[in-house]
Design an enzyme around this catalytic site. Structure first.
Site, mmCIF file in Angstrom:
data_model
loop_
_atom_site.group_PDB
_atom_site.id
_atom_site.type_symbol
_atom_site.label_atom_id
_atom_site.label_comp_id
_atom_site.label_asym_id
_atom_site.label_seq_id
_atom_site.Cartn_x
_atom_site.Cartn_y
_atom_site.Cartn_z
ATOM 1 N N CYS A 82 -18.204 15.863 5.698
ATOM 2 C CA CYS A 82 -17.521 14.868 6.742
ATOM 3 C C CYS A 82 -17.717 13.358 5.676
ATOM 4 O O CYS A 82 -16.898 13.660 5.285
ATOM 5 C CB CYS A 82 -18.785 15.031 7.938
ATOM 6 N N CYS A 85 -18.945 12.036 3.248
ATOM 7 C CA CYS A 85 -19.507 12.485 2.360
ATOM 8 C C CYS A 85 -18.129 12.255 1.475
ATOM 9 O O CYS A 85 -18.147 11.465 0.608
ATOM 10 C CB CYS A 85 -18.717 14.090 1.991
ATOM 11 N N ASP A 492 21.655 -2.391 3.173
ATOM 12 C CA ASP A 492 22.520 -2.757 2.316
ATOM 13 C C ASP A 492 23.518 -1.654 2.709
ATOM 14 O O ASP A 492 23.542 -0.733 2.815
ATOM 15 C CB ASP A 492 22.189 -2.455 1.277
ATOM 16 N N ASP A 689 19.895 0.984 -1.745
ATOM 17 C CA ASP A 689 19.790 2.739 -2.841
ATOM 18 C C ASP A 689 18.815 2.597 -3.872
ATOM 19 O O ASP A 689 19.143 3.222 -4.676
ATOM 20 C CB ASP A 689 21.613 2.354 -3.014
ATOM 21 N N ASP A 693 19.371 -3.171 -5.603
ATOM 22 C CA ASP A 693 18.062 -3.310 -4.306
ATOM 23 C C ASP A 693 16.673 -3.532 -4.381
ATOM 24 O O ASP A 693 16.466 -3.853 -3.854
ATOM 25 C CB ASP A 693 18.192 -2.577 -2.744
#
Length: 809
Positions: A82, A85, A492, A689, A693
């Site tokens: 669970c 843990c 862009d 791209d 950028d």
């Protein structure tokens, strides 16, 4: 005092080193700080190994714009049941000096860990995990990962079948004896009870062994998990019945079938849960299946032999027949074919490949026999990097998970206290010890944090996996959640909305002494020294027209404006119109024409006298308009970001159906423009791209990079769309929204389940006789079934996300 040396990524000069050293010097604990540019390392001393100090150092290096050279490994963890843990493992590992961050994914039982291997080794990390009661091994290859999944599933199945073999006769005998009352006398009654005891014991201590072991491990580490609840609940029924049987020597009021059915049903739930979780991780398996396990290698003497993929080395020659998947990244050295690269680019049409062209492992050879020279294998291949990105995303945490983690941390103690209070109230008012024990057991068994722990990771696995097979690479769970919250999006232009392959459409002469041939010759001679898209377009035009290349001196790029250089002692400038003063009327008229077509002008001058204008055209991608339309349908505000002048930007935006734009942006100013835009409009994503950028992508709340298909490791982006397909942009936003919605729905049901059923198990409906008995007097066996189903429901909800159909086009 102990000395440490940690490599640093990204430093380019001594000023970089000085910048890092200045940042770290502000911290209190590190001493003898020295950042060396020569060997790109950070050296320091500490009196005491303090993980918090290392995190401070790491943050300081990041603030300076660099990164500690860390290593990321993936480990398979077994023994977790669970979220408590997984939280226990994270808590222990994140407190170790040398570990940057440890994230456990309960969904596929893996650990993604970032650490400094010059301080701590992976073997030491594994030993630490084993010392707190779990098993771990490093996933060195994908076969290891899949084989361990199969091994664990088989182990769960064996234990369930064993439990079933003993539980069915136990349940039937117990129910028959209760209904017919066939054995009222003392000896036969005791013998019947003894038979039930014998049948229940293997279920309790073989099928249920994992719960006892997990409970011990959890308590030893100072926490409590689902195993504690199951062990307590089943043990209460089992040991209560055992004591009654061997003290009264009667078979009355025994609950052996309750303990056995509880364990077997929960084990059934775990087995089904494991199968369903496996399906949410199908994306990685599908990616792994893209490369064949066996390959045909050509030896130096011309003979061929079949080899395992793991045996192939760089520079080996591989033969790939038509219809086969390409096994490694490589270069074609013989033959030509059409290659289906849709797994990388999203493009369904195959790409023609000839000798000298590069091919990528996992793509499909359509119609020709080719021989390729391996250039990247194993973890260095593009496909391996994609798998690593997907696994990292699936193993990371979304911020929304923090709520579930905080609840889970206190949930089990709360349930135990609730069970004790339930027992006390029932025993106080009824004096019926047996009925009180049944209520206590029901509360312990029905309340389980499993569903809470699985709600987020399984949805992230499904969402990141669904994205991967569709061509969208989310780098983290945080990236998915952030994108789902985006309200505005900045895109862009060049290389994103357009093809990024500008060309010279027209050359206009202003001075009669400069004809088109001379203008092209001068421009090419200067522009060939630059990599800017406009420069590349002019250079390409010049080469295709066999323009004369003249020697250029004093070349210089003027950021955001253009380039200049000297030819035969004349200074030439080529760039944006705004760079030039007193443009003649003829030039202004030409510029208006260029702007009206949404194209980009580049003006050429000689000693500041305007000689000509180049009209640069970059074709808009076929799917850009449709993508913009779909983004608008999602209710997003869209803004075009471009270096073009105001009029060109306005015309391009109008053509694409975009209402807002930011013009005349330079690579250096884009990040500031994005930051200003966010301050004005709020949560925003940036799409570019990934080349010029990068700073803007890193600045945005959510950075989305369109790659080339092989460029899958763009550091500055949160999300990568390989293949430059704009149609994937609205799809990835829809997917992120669906994933976040699934996470919230999972958490809602997990919370509601416990809020409603714990009081019912405690007996809150007991005073209402009109209610069905199986609800009013919730049997622990029904509680066990309900608990198992809660986890399966959450995982199945995530699986629906993975299986859902969405139109990408």
């Amino acid at each position: 005092m102990k000395n440490y040396r940690i490599p640093i990524n990204g430093m380019h000069c001594n000023n970089c080193a000085a910048s890092v050293e200045k940042k770290i010097s502000k911290l209190e604990s590190p001493e003898n700080i020295n950042v060396s540019y020569a060997d790109e390392s950070l050296n320091f001393s500490l009196k005491k190994e303090n993980p918090e100090v290392l995190h401070q150092i790491n943050n300081s290096v990041i603030d300076a714009g660099f990164k500690l050279l860390t290593k990321t490994s993936f480990l398979k963890i077994s023994g977790m049941h669970c979220t408590n843990c997984s939280m226990s493992i994270e808590k222990n590992l994140n407190s170790i000096f040398g570990i940057i961050i440890a994230n456990v994914n309960l969904g596929d039982e893996t650990l993604a860990i970032e650490y400094i291997d010059s301080i701590i080794s992976i073997d030491e990390i594994i030993k630490k995990i084993e010392s707190i009661g779990f098993k771990a091994f490093e996933i060195k290859d994908n076969e290891d990962f899949l084989s361990q999944d199969l091994k664990e599933a088989k182990n769960q199945k064996i234990k369930f079948i064993t439990g079933l073999v003993f539980t069915i006769p136990l349940f039937l005998v117990s129910m028959t004896a209760d209904m017919t009352n066939l054995l009222p006398s003392y000896p036969e009654s005791f013998l019947m009870g003894l038979l039930l005891f014998i049948l229940a014991t293997p279920v309790q201590f073989f099928t249920g062994f994992d719960y006892y072991k997990g409970a011990y491990t959890s308590l030893k580490n100072g926490s409590s998990n689902m195993d504690v609840l199951v062990a307590l609940g089943s043990s209460a029924a089992y040991f209560y019945s055992t004591v009654i049987l061997f003290t009264s020597f009667k078979g009355d009021h025994l609950y052996f079938e309750t303990s056995a059915v509880i364990i077997t049903l929960i084990k059934l739930g775990k087995m089904l849960e494991a199968r369903t979780k496996g399906k949410t991780g199908e994306a990685v398996k599908k990616l792994l299946d893209l490369t064949p396990k066996k390959v045909l290698k050509e030896n130096k003497d011309g003979t061929t032999e079949s080899k395992n993929l793991s045996e192939i080395e760089v520079n080996d020659i591989i033969i790939v027949k038509p219809g086969e998947n390409i096994p490694v990244d490589g270069e074609i050295v013989y033959g030509k074919s059409a290659i289906n690269e849709s797994m990388l680019t999203g493009e369904s049409l195959p790409a023609d490949k000839n000798p000298g062209d590069l091919v990528t492992g996992g793509t499909l050879n359509i119609n020709g026999l080719i021989k390729i020279k391996a250039t990247a294998i194993g973890k260095d291949s593009v496909l391996a990097k994609i798998v690593e990105i997907v696994r990292h995303a699936q193993g990371s945490k979304a911020p929304v998970q923090e709520v579930a983690d905080r609840v889970a941390a206190v949930f089990v103690p709360f349930v135990i206290i609730s069970a004790i209070i339930t027992f006390s109230i029932w025993y106080f008012f009824t004096g019926d010890f047996t009925a009180s024990i049944v209520r206590l057991t029901a509360v312990l068994v029905i309340a389980c944090p499993c569903a809470l722990g699985l709600a987020t990771p399984t949805a992230l696995m499904a969402g990141a996996g669904k994205g991967a097979v569709s061509g969208v690479l989310f780098k983290s769970g945080k990236a998915i959640q952030k994108l789902a919250s985006v309200k505005t999006i900045i895109i862009d232009k060049t290389g994103t909305l357009t093809k990024g392959e500008p060309s010279v459409l027209n050359i206009y002469k202003i001075d009669k002494d400069f004809d088109e041939e001379k203008l092209l010759s001068i421009a090419t001679s200067i522009e060939k020294n630059s990599n800017h898209p406009v420069s590349s377009a002019i250079t390409k035009k010049g080469i295709s027209e066999n323009a004369e290349i003249i020697e250029c001196s004093d070349f210089e790029e003027v950021g955001g404006m253009g380039v200049k250089g000297k030819i035969e002692n004349i200074e030439y400038k080529i760039g944006k119109p705004g760079w030039f003063d007193n443009l003649p009327k003829k030039a202004l008229s030409i510029l208006e024409t260029v702007y009206s077509r949404g194209n980009t002008p580049a003006v050429l001058s000689a000693n500041n006298s305007i000689k000509g204008v180049f009209e640069i055209h970059d074709e808009i991608k076929e799917d850009s308009k449709q993508a913009i339309k779909e983004l608008k349908n999602l209710g997003l505000k869209i803004t075009l970001l471009t270096g073009d002048n105001e009029k060109t930007a306005a015309n391009t935006a109008k053509t694409l159906g975009i209402d807002d734009y930011i013009a005349e942006a330079t690579p250096d100013s884009k990040a500031k423009l994005v930051k200003d835009y966010q301050a004005k409009y709020g949560f925003a994503a940036m799409v570019g791209d990934g080349i010029n950028d990068a700073p803007a992508l890193a600045t945005a709340h959510s950075g989305i990079a369109l790659g080339t298909g092989t460029d899958v490791a763009i550091e500055s982006a949160d999300i990568i769309l390989p293949g430059h397909k704009m149609r994937l942009l609205p799809y990835c936003i829809r997917l992120s929204k669906k994933t976040l919605k699934t996470i919230k729905l999972n958490l809602f049901w997990a919370f509601v389940y416990n809020i409603l059923l714990i009081p019912i198990a405690a007996g809150i409906l007991a005073p209402f006789p009109e209610m069905p008995d199986w609800i009013r007097q919730l049997n622990p066996m029904v509680a066990a079934f309900a608990m198992s189903m809660s986890s399966i429901m959450v995982v199945s909800s995530s699986l629906l996300l993975y299986k859902s159909r969405d139109n990408i086009n």
